[in-house]
Design a protein around this motif. Structure first.
Motif, mmCIF file in Angstrom:
data_model
loop_
_atom_site.group_PDB
_atom_site.id
_atom_site.type_symbol
_atom_site.label_atom_id
_atom_site.label_comp_id
_atom_site.label_asym_id
_atom_site.label_seq_id
_atom_site.Cartn_x
_atom_site.Cartn_y
_atom_site.Cartn_z
ATOM 1 N N ARG A 183 4.598 -2.637 -10.477
ATOM 2 C CA ARG A 183 5.999 -2.218 -10.635
ATOM 3 C C ARG A 183 6.154 -0.964 -11.494
ATOM 4 O O ARG A 183 6.924 -0.056 -11.135
ATOM 5 N N PRO A 184 5.457 -0.836 -12.626
ATOM 6 C CA PRO A 184 5.602 0.392 -13.425
ATOM 7 C C PRO A 184 5.253 1.655 -12.645
ATOM 8 O O PRO A 184 5.830 2.718 -12.888
ATOM 9 N N ASP B 114 0.847 -1.199 0.000
ATOM 10 C CA ASP B 114 0.000 0.000 0.000
ATOM 11 C C ASP B 114 0.879 1.246 0.000
ATOM 12 O O ASP B 114 0.669 2.196 -0.765
ATOM 13 N N ALA B 115 1.850 1.248 0.911
ATOM 14 C CA ALA B 115 2.700 2.424 1.128
ATOM 15 C C ALA B 115 3.496 2.783 -0.127
ATOM 16 O O ALA B 115 3.601 3.964 -0.495
ATOM 17 N N LEU B 116 4.060 1.779 -0.791
ATOM 18 C CA LEU B 116 4.891 2.065 -1.958
ATOM 19 C C LEU B 116 4.042 2.557 -3.126
ATOM 20 O O LEU B 116 4.474 3.421 -3.898
ATOM 21 N N ASN B 117 2.834 2.022 -3.264
ATOM 22 C CA ASN B 117 1.935 2.524 -4.303
ATOM 23 C C ASN B 117 1.527 3.965 -4.006
ATOM 24 O O ASN B 117 1.591 4.841 -4.886
ATOM 25 N N LEU B 118 1.126 4.223 -2.761
ATOM 26 C CA LEU B 118 0.696 5.574 -2.396
ATOM 27 C C LEU B 118 1.860 6.555 -2.487
ATOM 28 O O LEU B 118 1.684 7.710 -2.919
ATOM 29 N N GLY B 119 3.051 6.126 -2.105
ATOM 30 C CA GLY B 119 4.218 6.988 -2.229
ATOM 31 C C GLY B 119 4.451 7.414 -3.667
ATOM 32 O O GLY B 119 4.784 8.572 -3.957
ATOM 33 N N ALA B 120 4.239 6.468 -4.589
ATOM 34 C CA ALA B 120 4.400 6.788 -6.012
ATOM 35 C C ALA B 120 3.328 7.772 -6.475
ATOM 36 O O ALA B 120 3.612 8.729 -7.208
#
Length: 425
Positions: free
Chosen positions: A414-415, A322-328
Protein backbone atom coordinates in the motif's frame (compact mmCIF):
# COMPACT_ATOMS: atom_id res chain seq x y z
CA UNK A 1 5.97 2.38 -42.56
CA UNK A 2 4.73 5.44 -40.67
CA UNK A 3 6.78 7.89 -38.61
CA UNK A 4 7.64 7.38 -34.98
CA UNK A 5 5.05 8.28 -32.34
CA UNK A 6 6.42 8.91 -28.88
CA UNK A 7 4.79 7.66 -25.69
CA UNK A 8 6.14 7.20 -22.18
CA UNK A 9 4.73 3.71 -21.63
CA UNK A 10 3.40 1.27 -24.22
CA UNK A 11 1.14 -1.39 -22.67
CA UNK A 12 0.69 -4.49 -24.81
CA UNK A 13 -2.50 -6.36 -23.92
CA UNK A 14 -5.90 -5.06 -22.77
CA UNK A 15 -6.88 -7.72 -20.27
CA UNK A 16 -7.37 -6.94 -16.56
CA UNK A 17 -3.62 -6.47 -15.96
CA UNK A 18 -3.05 -4.14 -18.92
CA UNK A 19 -6.17 -2.10 -18.24
CA UNK A 20 -5.38 -1.70 -14.53
CA UNK A 21 -1.86 -0.54 -15.41
CA UNK A 22 -3.10 1.86 -18.09
CA UNK A 23 -5.73 3.33 -15.77
CA UNK A 24 -3.20 3.87 -12.99
CA UNK A 25 -0.68 5.51 -15.33
CA UNK A 26 -3.47 7.72 -16.65
CA UNK A 27 -4.34 8.57 -13.06
CA UNK A 28 -0.74 9.63 -12.33
CA UNK A 29 -0.39 11.67 -15.52
CA UNK A 30 1.89 9.33 -17.49
CA UNK A 31 1.49 9.35 -21.28
CA UNK A 32 0.38 5.76 -21.88
CA UNK A 33 -0.87 3.86 -24.91
CA UNK A 34 -2.61 0.47 -24.87
CA UNK A 35 -2.66 -1.88 -27.85
CA UNK A 36 -4.25 -5.30 -28.32
CA UNK A 37 -4.23 -7.55 -31.36
CA UNK A 38 -7.85 -8.66 -30.74
CA UNK A 39 -10.64 -6.85 -32.55
CA UNK A 40 -12.54 -6.16 -29.32
CA UNK A 41 -12.91 -7.19 -25.70
CA UNK A 42 -13.78 -10.87 -25.25
CA UNK A 43 -17.16 -11.65 -23.70
CA UNK A 44 -15.93 -15.07 -22.51
CA UNK A 45 -13.53 -15.42 -19.61
CA UNK A 46 -12.31 -18.08 -17.21
CA UNK A 47 -11.31 -15.71 -14.37
CA UNK A 48 -14.17 -15.02 -12.02
CA UNK A 49 -13.27 -14.03 -8.46
CA UNK A 50 -12.07 -10.63 -7.19
CA UNK A 51 -10.60 -10.77 -3.70
CA UNK A 52 -10.58 -8.27 -0.86
CA UNK A 53 -6.91 -7.34 -1.32
CA UNK A 54 -7.51 -6.38 -4.93
CA UNK A 55 -10.60 -4.34 -4.10
CA UNK A 56 -8.66 -2.46 -1.39
CA UNK A 57 -5.79 -1.82 -3.82
CA UNK A 58 -8.15 -0.47 -6.48
CA UNK A 59 -9.79 1.72 -3.84
CA UNK A 60 -6.37 3.15 -2.88
CA UNK A 61 -5.65 4.19 -6.46
CA UNK A 62 -9.06 5.14 -7.87
CA UNK A 63 -11.20 5.80 -4.80
CA UNK A 64 -14.13 3.75 -3.57
CA UNK A 65 -16.19 4.36 -6.70
CA UNK A 66 -14.56 1.65 -8.83
CA UNK A 67 -14.84 -1.14 -6.23
CA UNK A 68 -18.42 -0.03 -5.53
CA UNK A 69 -19.32 -0.40 -9.22
CA UNK A 70 -17.66 -3.81 -9.29
CA UNK A 71 -19.55 -4.98 -6.21
CA UNK A 72 -22.90 -3.75 -7.55
CA UNK A 73 -22.25 -5.56 -10.84
CA UNK A 74 -21.07 -8.85 -9.32
CA UNK A 75 -22.16 -11.28 -6.64
CA UNK A 76 -20.50 -10.88 -3.22
CA UNK A 77 -20.16 -14.28 -1.50
CA UNK A 78 -19.24 -14.59 2.17
CA UNK A 79 -19.29 -18.36 2.60
CA UNK A 80 -17.30 -21.16 0.95
CA UNK A 81 -18.52 -24.72 1.47
CA UNK A 82 -16.22 -27.72 1.06
CA UNK A 83 -17.90 -31.03 0.21
CA UNK A 84 -15.36 -33.78 0.88
CA UNK A 85 -16.66 -37.19 -0.15
CA UNK A 86 -19.73 -38.20 1.85
CA UNK A 87 -18.94 -35.94 4.80
CA UNK A 88 -21.14 -33.11 5.93
CA UNK A 89 -20.06 -29.86 4.12
CA UNK A 90 -17.53 -27.70 5.98
CA UNK A 91 -18.30 -23.95 5.83
CA UNK A 92 -15.60 -21.28 5.73
CA UNK A 93 -16.95 -17.85 6.68
CA UNK A 94 -15.27 -14.93 4.89
CA UNK A 95 -17.28 -12.42 6.91
CA UNK A 96 -14.47 -12.32 9.47
CA UNK A 97 -11.92 -10.92 7.01
CA UNK A 98 -10.53 -7.64 8.41
CA UNK A 99 -11.74 -5.56 5.49
CA UNK A 100 -14.84 -3.71 4.33
CA UNK A 101 -14.69 -6.20 1.43
CA UNK A 102 -15.17 -9.26 3.64
CA UNK A 103 -16.21 -11.54 0.78
CA UNK A 104 -15.08 -12.90 -2.55
CA UNK A 105 -16.70 -11.00 -5.40
CA UNK A 106 -17.89 -13.35 -8.14
CA UNK A 107 -17.54 -11.13 -11.20
CA UNK A 108 -16.83 -12.46 -14.71
CA UNK A 109 -13.53 -11.23 -16.12
CA UNK A 110 -15.33 -9.54 -19.02
CA UNK A 111 -17.16 -7.28 -16.58
CA UNK A 112 -13.96 -6.54 -14.66
CA UNK A 113 -12.33 -5.53 -17.95
CA UNK A 114 -15.28 -3.34 -18.91
CA UNK A 115 -15.16 -1.45 -15.61
CA UNK A 116 -11.37 -1.06 -15.73
CA UNK A 117 -11.62 0.22 -19.32
CA UNK A 118 -14.19 2.79 -18.20
CA UNK A 119 -11.83 3.87 -15.41
CA UNK A 120 -8.98 4.23 -17.91
CA UNK A 121 -11.25 6.21 -20.25
CA UNK A 122 -11.89 8.67 -17.40
CA UNK A 123 -8.21 9.61 -17.78
CA UNK A 124 -8.46 9.75 -21.59
CA UNK A 125 -6.79 6.36 -22.06
CA UNK A 126 -8.39 4.13 -24.70
CA UNK A 127 -7.47 0.78 -26.21
CA UNK A 128 -6.21 0.57 -29.78
CA UNK A 129 -7.82 -2.69 -30.85
CA UNK A 130 -6.51 -4.72 -33.81
CA UNK A 131 -3.02 -3.31 -33.22
CA UNK A 132 -0.37 -6.03 -32.92
CA UNK A 133 3.18 -5.71 -31.66
CA UNK A 134 5.44 -7.34 -34.24
CA UNK A 135 8.88 -6.35 -33.00
CA UNK A 136 10.83 -4.30 -30.49
CA UNK A 137 14.40 -3.15 -30.06
CA UNK A 138 15.86 -1.54 -26.97
CA UNK A 139 18.60 1.05 -26.69
CA UNK A 140 19.91 3.16 -23.85
CA UNK A 141 17.16 5.78 -24.13
CA UNK A 142 14.04 3.80 -24.98
CA UNK A 143 12.33 1.03 -26.94
CA UNK A 144 11.58 1.12 -30.67
CA UNK A 145 8.40 -0.87 -31.36
CA UNK A 146 6.80 -2.03 -34.59
CA UNK A 147 3.01 -2.14 -34.43
CA UNK A 148 0.85 -3.56 -37.19
CA UNK A 149 -2.34 -1.54 -37.69
CA UNK A 150 -5.74 -2.91 -38.80
CA UNK A 151 -5.05 -1.78 -42.38
CA UNK A 152 -1.88 -3.88 -42.46
CA UNK A 153 0.45 -0.93 -42.27
CA UNK A 154 3.28 -0.84 -39.73
CA UNK A 155 3.60 2.01 -37.27
CA UNK A 156 6.78 2.81 -35.36
CA UNK A 157 6.19 3.63 -31.71
CA UNK A 158 8.99 5.01 -29.56
CA UNK A 159 8.39 4.33 -25.84
CA UNK A 160 10.45 4.96 -22.75
CA UNK A 161 9.17 1.63 -21.37
CA UNK A 162 7.13 -1.32 -22.67
CA UNK A 163 5.02 -3.64 -20.53
CA UNK A 164 3.89 -7.05 -21.72
CA UNK A 165 0.42 -7.77 -20.34
CA UNK A 166 -0.42 -9.94 -23.34
CA UNK A 167 -1.18 -13.22 -21.64
CA UNK A 168 0.15 -16.74 -21.64
CA UNK A 169 1.26 -16.58 -25.29
CA UNK A 170 2.95 -13.21 -24.81
CA UNK A 171 4.66 -11.71 -27.85
CA UNK A 172 6.55 -9.33 -25.56
CA UNK A 173 7.94 -12.24 -23.57
CA UNK A 174 9.00 -13.91 -26.81
CA UNK A 175 10.67 -10.71 -28.04
CA UNK A 176 12.87 -10.45 -24.94
CA UNK A 177 13.67 -14.17 -25.02
CA UNK A 178 12.29 -14.95 -21.56
CA UNK A 179 11.84 -18.65 -20.85
CA UNK A 180 8.39 -19.67 -19.57
CA UNK A 181 9.32 -22.71 -17.49
CA UNK A 182 6.78 -25.17 -16.13
CA UNK A 183 4.26 -27.72 -17.35
CA UNK A 184 0.59 -28.66 -17.43
CA UNK A 185 -1.73 -30.60 -15.15
CA UNK A 186 -3.08 -33.95 -16.27
CA UNK A 187 -6.69 -34.38 -17.29
CA UNK A 188 -9.36 -32.13 -18.70
CA UNK A 189 -11.11 -29.22 -17.01
CA UNK A 190 -14.70 -28.63 -18.13
CA UNK A 191 -16.45 -25.28 -17.74
CA UNK A 192 -20.07 -24.20 -18.17
CA UNK A 193 -22.05 -21.05 -17.47
CA UNK A 194 -25.42 -22.62 -16.88
CA UNK A 195 -28.61 -22.70 -14.81
CA UNK A 196 -28.69 -25.35 -12.12
CA UNK A 197 -31.22 -26.87 -9.75
CA UNK A 198 -29.50 -28.74 -6.90
CA UNK A 199 -32.36 -31.22 -6.53
CA UNK A 200 -34.36 -32.48 -3.54
CA UNK A 201 -32.94 -31.58 -0.16
CA UNK A 202 -30.65 -28.84 -1.47
CA UNK A 203 -33.20 -26.30 -2.67
CA UNK A 204 -31.89 -23.63 -0.27
CA UNK A 205 -28.25 -23.73 -1.44
CA UNK A 206 -28.92 -20.92 -3.91
CA UNK A 207 -26.76 -17.84 -4.42
CA UNK A 208 -25.10 -17.34 -1.06
CA UNK A 209 -22.07 -19.62 -1.31
CA UNK A 210 -19.17 -20.87 -3.39
CA UNK A 211 -18.99 -24.67 -3.23
CA UNK A 212 -16.11 -27.09 -3.85
CA UNK A 213 -16.63 -30.84 -4.22
CA UNK A 214 -13.90 -33.47 -3.97
CA UNK A 215 -15.02 -37.09 -4.43
CA UNK A 216 -13.79 -40.43 -5.73
CA UNK A 217 -15.02 -39.41 -9.20
CA UNK A 218 -13.22 -36.05 -9.36
CA UNK A 219 -13.69 -32.45 -8.31
CA UNK A 220 -16.22 -29.71 -9.04
CA UNK A 221 -16.47 -26.01 -8.23
CA UNK A 222 -19.70 -23.99 -8.13
CA UNK A 223 -19.75 -20.17 -8.39
CA UNK A 224 -23.07 -18.30 -8.24
CA UNK A 225 -23.45 -15.63 -10.92
CA UNK A 226 -25.55 -12.52 -10.45
CA UNK A 227 -28.96 -13.07 -11.99
CA UNK A 228 -31.57 -10.39 -11.15
CA UNK A 229 -34.34 -12.65 -12.44
CA UNK A 230 -33.57 -15.72 -10.35
CA UNK A 231 -36.09 -17.00 -7.84
CA UNK A 232 -34.82 -17.53 -4.31
CA UNK A 233 -35.61 -21.25 -4.41
CA UNK A 234 -35.51 -21.75 -8.17
CA UNK A 235 -32.77 -22.61 -10.66
CA UNK A 236 -29.49 -20.83 -10.02
CA UNK A 237 -27.36 -19.17 -12.70
CA UNK A 238 -23.82 -20.29 -12.04
CA UNK A 239 -20.44 -21.31 -13.36
CA UNK A 240 -19.56 -24.96 -12.91
CA UNK A 241 -16.03 -26.27 -13.33
CA UNK A 242 -15.87 -30.07 -13.44
CA UNK A 243 -12.61 -32.04 -13.23
CA UNK A 244 -13.37 -35.72 -13.75
CA UNK A 245 -10.80 -38.28 -12.62
CA UNK A 246 -11.28 -40.39 -15.73
CA UNK A 247 -10.60 -39.12 -19.24
CA UNK A 248 -13.63 -37.49 -20.83
CA UNK A 249 -15.07 -38.71 -24.14
CA UNK A 250 -13.82 -37.08 -27.30
CA UNK A 251 -10.71 -35.47 -25.84
CA UNK A 252 -9.69 -32.51 -27.99
CA UNK A 253 -13.24 -31.75 -29.12
CA UNK A 254 -15.74 -29.43 -27.54
CA UNK A 255 -17.83 -31.01 -24.80
CA UNK A 256 -21.61 -31.39 -25.24
CA UNK A 257 -24.23 -30.55 -22.63
CA UNK A 258 -25.40 -34.14 -22.06
CA UNK A 259 -21.86 -35.35 -21.37
CA UNK A 260 -21.14 -32.38 -19.13
CA UNK A 261 -24.32 -33.01 -17.11
CA UNK A 262 -23.48 -36.71 -16.69
CA UNK A 263 -19.98 -35.91 -15.44
CA UNK A 264 -21.21 -33.15 -13.09
CA UNK A 265 -23.70 -35.57 -11.48
CA UNK A 266 -21.07 -38.29 -11.17
CA UNK A 267 -18.47 -36.00 -9.60
CA UNK A 268 -20.84 -34.23 -7.19
CA UNK A 269 -22.91 -37.30 -6.33
CA UNK A 270 -26.05 -35.15 -6.62
CA UNK A 271 -29.08 -35.41 -8.97
CA UNK A 272 -28.34 -32.04 -10.58
CA UNK A 273 -30.82 -30.62 -13.07
CA UNK A 274 -28.92 -28.48 -15.58
CA UNK A 275 -30.49 -26.04 -18.04
CA UNK A 276 -29.09 -24.58 -21.24
CA UNK A 277 -25.49 -23.41 -21.10
CA UNK A 278 -24.52 -19.96 -22.36
CA UNK A 279 -20.90 -21.14 -22.50
CA UNK A 280 -19.53 -24.67 -22.50
CA UNK A 281 -15.89 -25.54 -23.08
CA UNK A 282 -12.94 -27.71 -22.05
CA UNK A 283 -9.42 -26.52 -21.27
CA UNK A 284 -6.03 -27.54 -19.90
CA UNK A 285 -4.37 -25.83 -16.95
CA UNK A 286 -0.69 -24.91 -16.96
CA UNK A 287 1.75 -23.81 -14.28
CA UNK A 288 4.55 -21.69 -15.75
CA UNK A 289 6.63 -18.70 -14.74
CA UNK A 290 9.47 -16.49 -15.91
CA UNK A 291 12.62 -16.01 -13.85
CA UNK A 292 12.79 -12.25 -14.45
CA UNK A 293 10.04 -9.63 -14.58
CA UNK A 294 12.31 -6.91 -15.90
CA UNK A 295 14.36 -7.03 -19.11
CA UNK A 296 15.96 -3.61 -19.38
CA UNK A 297 13.19 -1.22 -20.36
CA UNK A 298 10.69 -4.04 -20.92
CA UNK A 299 8.56 -5.51 -18.12
CA UNK A 300 6.28 -8.53 -17.87
CA UNK A 301 3.12 -8.65 -15.75
CA UNK A 302 0.11 -10.87 -15.16
CA UNK A 303 -0.29 -14.01 -17.28
CA UNK A 304 2.62 -12.96 -19.49
CA UNK A 305 4.83 -13.59 -16.46
CA UNK A 306 3.07 -16.35 -14.52
CA UNK A 307 0.17 -18.73 -15.07
CA UNK A 308 -1.12 -21.34 -12.65
CA UNK A 309 -4.11 -23.36 -11.56
CA UNK A 310 -7.34 -21.38 -11.02
CA UNK A 311 -7.61 -22.93 -7.56
CA UNK A 312 -8.28 -20.13 -5.09
CA UNK A 313 -8.99 -17.58 -7.83
CA UNK A 314 -5.53 -16.01 -7.57
CA UNK A 315 -4.49 -15.37 -11.19
CA UNK A 316 -6.39 -12.24 -12.20
CA UNK A 317 -5.94 -10.74 -8.73
CA UNK A 318 -2.18 -11.27 -8.84
CA UNK A 319 -2.04 -9.67 -12.29
CA UNK A 320 -3.99 -6.58 -11.23
CA UNK A 321 -1.75 -6.12 -8.20
CA UNK A 322 1.31 -6.59 -10.43
CA UNK A 323 -0.06 -3.73 -12.52
CA UNK A 324 -0.65 -1.35 -9.62
CA UNK A 325 2.82 -1.97 -8.20
CA UNK A 326 4.47 -1.49 -11.60
CA UNK A 327 2.37 1.60 -12.26
CA UNK A 328 3.69 3.10 -9.04
CA UNK A 329 7.30 2.24 -9.89
CA UNK A 330 7.06 3.62 -13.43
CA UNK A 331 5.44 6.81 -12.13
CA UNK A 332 8.27 7.30 -9.64
CA UNK A 333 10.92 6.60 -12.27
CA UNK A 334 9.39 8.96 -14.83
CA UNK A 335 8.34 11.79 -12.50
CA UNK A 336 10.20 11.80 -9.22
CA UNK A 337 13.40 9.79 -9.12
CA UNK A 338 16.73 11.38 -9.96
CA UNK A 339 18.80 9.84 -12.78
CA UNK A 340 20.96 7.94 -10.31
CA UNK A 341 17.93 6.30 -8.63
CA UNK A 342 15.81 5.23 -11.61
CA UNK A 343 17.36 1.78 -11.97
CA UNK A 344 16.85 0.95 -8.30
CA UNK A 345 13.24 2.14 -8.42
CA UNK A 346 12.44 -0.04 -11.42
CA UNK A 347 14.19 -3.08 -9.94
CA UNK A 348 11.91 -2.91 -6.93
CA UNK A 349 8.94 -4.01 -9.06
CA UNK A 350 10.59 -7.39 -9.55
CA UNK A 351 11.84 -7.64 -5.97
CA UNK A 352 8.29 -6.93 -4.73
CA UNK A 353 6.27 -9.07 -7.12
CA UNK A 354 8.46 -12.05 -8.06
CA UNK A 355 8.24 -13.62 -4.56
CA UNK A 356 4.47 -13.02 -4.57
CA UNK A 357 4.05 -14.79 -7.91
CA UNK A 358 6.27 -17.66 -6.75
CA UNK A 359 4.18 -18.05 -3.60
CA UNK A 360 0.93 -18.02 -5.58
CA UNK A 361 2.24 -20.67 -7.97
CA UNK A 362 3.35 -22.90 -5.08
CA UNK A 363 0.08 -22.45 -3.21
CA UNK A 364 -2.22 -23.07 -6.16
CA UNK A 365 -0.13 -26.08 -7.19
CA UNK A 366 -0.52 -27.56 -3.70
CA UNK A 367 -4.29 -26.94 -3.66
CA UNK A 368 -4.67 -28.49 -7.10
CA UNK A 369 -2.62 -31.60 -6.44
CA UNK A 370 -4.06 -32.20 -2.98
CA UNK A 371 -7.63 -30.97 -3.23
CA UNK A 372 -8.53 -31.44 -6.90
CA UNK A 373 -6.39 -34.09 -8.55
CA UNK A 374 -5.39 -36.57 -5.83
CA UNK A 375 -6.78 -40.07 -6.41
CA UNK A 376 -6.53 -43.60 -5.07
CA UNK A 377 -5.74 -44.32 -1.42
CA UNK A 378 -3.97 -40.96 -1.05
CA UNK A 379 -7.04 -39.08 -2.27
CA UNK A 380 -9.30 -41.03 0.10
CA UNK A 381 -6.99 -40.29 3.02
CA UNK A 382 -7.01 -36.60 2.17
CA UNK A 383 -10.79 -36.35 1.83
CA UNK A 384 -11.63 -38.45 4.87
CA UNK A 385 -9.04 -37.24 7.36
CA UNK A 386 -6.45 -34.62 6.40
CA UNK A 387 -8.51 -31.95 4.60
CA UNK A 388 -11.39 -32.06 7.13
CA UNK A 389 -8.84 -31.59 9.90
CA UNK A 390 -7.17 -28.63 8.15
CA UNK A 391 -10.36 -26.90 7.00
CA UNK A 392 -12.17 -27.75 10.22
CA UNK A 393 -9.57 -26.07 12.45
CA UNK A 394 -10.70 -22.46 13.09
CA UNK A 395 -7.16 -21.01 13.19
CA UNK A 396 -6.11 -22.70 9.94
CA UNK A 397 -9.41 -21.78 8.32
CA UNK A 398 -8.83 -18.10 9.11
CA UNK A 399 -5.25 -18.28 7.82
CA UNK A 400 -6.37 -19.89 4.56
CA UNK A 401 -9.10 -17.28 4.05
CA UNK A 402 -6.68 -14.42 4.78
CA UNK A 403 -4.01 -15.77 2.42
CA UNK A 404 -6.46 -16.31 -0.44
CA UNK A 405 -7.89 -12.81 0.07
CA UNK A 406 -4.44 -11.34 -0.79
CA UNK A 407 -4.97 -8.75 1.96
CA UNK A 408 -1.53 -9.18 3.58
CA UNK A 409 0.33 -8.61 0.30
CA UNK A 410 -1.95 -5.76 -0.77
CA UNK A 411 -1.47 -3.92 2.52
CA UNK A 412 2.28 -4.47 2.49
CA UNK A 413 2.45 -2.77 -0.91
CA UNK A 414 0.00 0.00 0.00
CA UNK A 415 2.72 2.60 0.76
CA UNK A 416 4.10 2.07 -2.76
CA UNK A 417 0.74 2.91 -4.35
CA UNK A 418 0.02 5.88 -2.10
CA UNK A 419 3.48 7.39 -2.60
CA UNK A 420 2.99 7.28 -6.38
CA UNK A 421 -0.24 9.25 -5.93
CA UNK A 422 1.44 11.75 -3.61
CA UNK A 423 -0.72 10.60 -0.71
CA UNK A 424 0.78 10.16 2.73
CA UNK A 425 -0.51 7.45 5.06
Amino acid sequence: MSEDKDVEVLVVGAGPTGLALAAMLGRTGIAVRVIDKAADRSRKSKALGVHAGTLEALSDVFGIGLPARMVSTGQPVRTVHFHLGQRRPIAVDLGGLPSPYNFVLVLPQGETERLLAEQAAAFDVAVDWSHELTGLRQDRDGVQCEVRRPDGGVELVRAAYVVGCDGAHSVVRHQVGARFAGGSYPGTFLLADITLDWGPGQADWGHDSVRFFSTEAGAMAFFPLKDPGHAALGPTLCRLVVIPKEETPGTGAEIDLATFATLARAVSGLPLALGEATWLTRFTIHHRMVKRLRHGRVFLAGDAAHIHSPAGGQGMNTGIQDALNLGARLTEALRRAGPDKVEGVLDRYASDRLPVAQGVLRGTDLISRVGLLAGGWWGRLLRRHILPLVIGTPFLRRRIALTLSQLPVSRQERPVRLEALGIGQ
